[in-house]
Design a protein around this motif. Structure first.
Motif, mmCIF file in Angstrom:
data_model
loop_
_atom_site.group_PDB
_atom_site.id
_atom_site.type_symbol
_atom_site.label_atom_id
_atom_site.label_comp_id
_atom_site.label_asym_id
_atom_site.label_seq_id
_atom_site.Cartn_x
_atom_site.Cartn_y
_atom_site.Cartn_z
ATOM 1 N N UNK A 75 -39.219 -35.493 57.871
ATOM 2 C CA UNK A 75 -38.745 -35.617 56.490
ATOM 3 C C UNK A 75 -39.417 -36.774 55.754
ATOM 4 N N UNK A 76 -39.614 -37.878 56.458
ATOM 5 C CA UNK A 76 -40.302 -39.018 55.848
ATOM 6 C C UNK A 76 -41.748 -38.662 55.500
ATOM 7 N N UNK A 77 -42.384 -37.891 56.370
ATOM 8 C CA UNK A 77 -43.758 -37.452 56.097
ATOM 9 C C UNK A 77 -43.821 -36.603 54.834
ATOM 10 N N UNK A 108 -38.603 -31.282 47.870
ATOM 11 C CA UNK A 108 -37.529 -30.344 48.209
ATOM 12 C C UNK A 108 -37.360 -30.247 49.722
ATOM 13 N N UNK A 109 -38.467 -30.147 50.446
ATOM 14 C CA UNK A 109 -38.404 -30.058 51.903
ATOM 15 C C UNK A 109 -37.810 -31.296 52.536
ATOM 16 N N UNK A 110 -38.172 -32.459 52.038
ATOM 17 C CA UNK A 110 -37.624 -33.702 52.574
ATOM 18 C C UNK A 110 -36.130 -33.818 52.342
ATOM 19 N N UNK A 162 -34.357 -31.191 54.547
ATOM 20 C CA UNK A 162 -34.412 -31.596 55.954
ATOM 21 C C UNK A 162 -33.451 -32.742 56.248
ATOM 22 N N UNK A 163 -33.304 -33.659 55.312
ATOM 23 C CA UNK A 163 -32.375 -34.768 55.536
ATOM 24 C C UNK A 163 -30.922 -34.325 55.456
ATOM 25 N N UNK A 164 -30.659 -33.234 54.747
ATOM 26 C CA UNK A 164 -29.290 -32.720 54.627
ATOM 27 C C UNK A 164 -28.859 -31.929 55.856
ATOM 28 N N UNK A 165 -29.819 -31.570 56.692
ATOM 29 C CA UNK A 165 -29.541 -30.803 57.902
ATOM 30 C C UNK A 165 -29.436 -31.777 59.065
ATOM 31 N N UNK A 166 -28.517 -31.491 59.979
ATOM 32 C CA UNK A 166 -28.348 -32.341 61.150
ATOM 33 C C UNK A 166 -29.672 -32.456 61.904
ATOM 34 N N UNK A 167 -29.974 -33.670 62.369
ATOM 35 C CA UNK A 167 -31.218 -33.911 63.096
ATOM 36 C C UNK A 167 -31.329 -32.994 64.300
ATOM 37 N N UNK A 192 -36.328 -26.446 59.183
ATOM 38 C CA UNK A 192 -36.406 -26.627 57.730
ATOM 39 C C UNK A 192 -37.751 -27.242 57.332
ATOM 40 N N UNK A 193 -38.202 -28.199 58.097
ATOM 41 C CA UNK A 193 -39.499 -28.813 57.821
ATOM 42 C C UNK A 193 -40.601 -27.759 57.936
ATOM 43 N N UNK A 194 -40.508 -26.906 58.934
ATOM 44 C CA UNK A 194 -41.516 -25.837 59.103
ATOM 45 C C UNK A 194 -41.494 -24.867 57.926
#
Length: 186
Positions: free
Chosen positions: A10-12, A58-60, A63-68, A75-77
């Motif tokens: 997500x940071x990327x 949007x992806x970041x 992705x942060x809203x979804x549990x790690x 989501x990142x994919x």
């Protein structure tokens, strides 16, 4: 080492968005402060940078809203696929500008102009999307000795490499997990 880098996906995505917005900002500063006039291909690349930034932001956020874990990687994919496609489009545009369009004194009715006309971007947001030079003129501008489209192409290449790394990464495997598996085999 690459896996550790990709663990922060997500940071990327946020970093890529920030880099693309910085590229867009530097293009606007070059245009409005230093009178570097953009051609149709330059303006198309601005639009692609904006698209990449939007997808990555949007992806970041998603992705942060979804549990790690696995769900976050999925989501990142999902958002990495359009990132890769946009980065490829940008790389093609920068390459075409450098290899073909910069040699031509006219880029009249080129593909970028059709796209800008279709979305009426020159009228709606002229500060960003107004074409003020032909491709040959724009090809003469340099930043640290390199044409602007080379810098743009390098940025698209970086986006493509990171996007492919995120997209092709095995789901569910973090570097810590891979590292522990490696040591358990020894």
């Amino acid at each position: 080492m690459i896996e550790r880098f990709l663990d922060h996906s997500p940071r990327l995505l946020f970093l890529i968005a920030l880099a693309c917005l910085a590229a867009l900002g530097s293009a606007l500063v070059a245009q409005h402060v230093y009178d570097v006039r953009p051609c149709p291909w330059c303006v198309l690349q601005r639009l692609i940078f904006m698209g990449i930034a939007a997808v990555c932001l949007a992806g970041g956020v998603v992705a942060l809203c979804v549990k790690a874990g696995r769900a976050r990687q999925q989501m990142v994919r999902v958002f990495s696929a359009p990132l890769v496609l946009l980065a490829l489009a940008g790389l093609v545009a920068a390459t075409y500008q450098h290899e073909v369009a910069a040699e031509s004194a006219s880029c009249a009715l080129s593909m970028p102009e059709r796209v800008l006309t279709y979305f009426d971007l020159e009228t709606r947001w002229p500060e960003v999307f107004m074409i003020t030079a032909n491709c040959n003129e724009a090809g003469k501008y340099r930043l640290l000795g390199l044409p602007y489209e080379i810098w743009s192409g390098l940025m698209f290449l970086m986006c493509l490499a990171i996007g492919l790394g995120l997209l092709l990464r095995r789901p569910g495997e973090s570097s810590a997990h891979a590292h522990s598996q490696f040591h358990s085999r020894l």
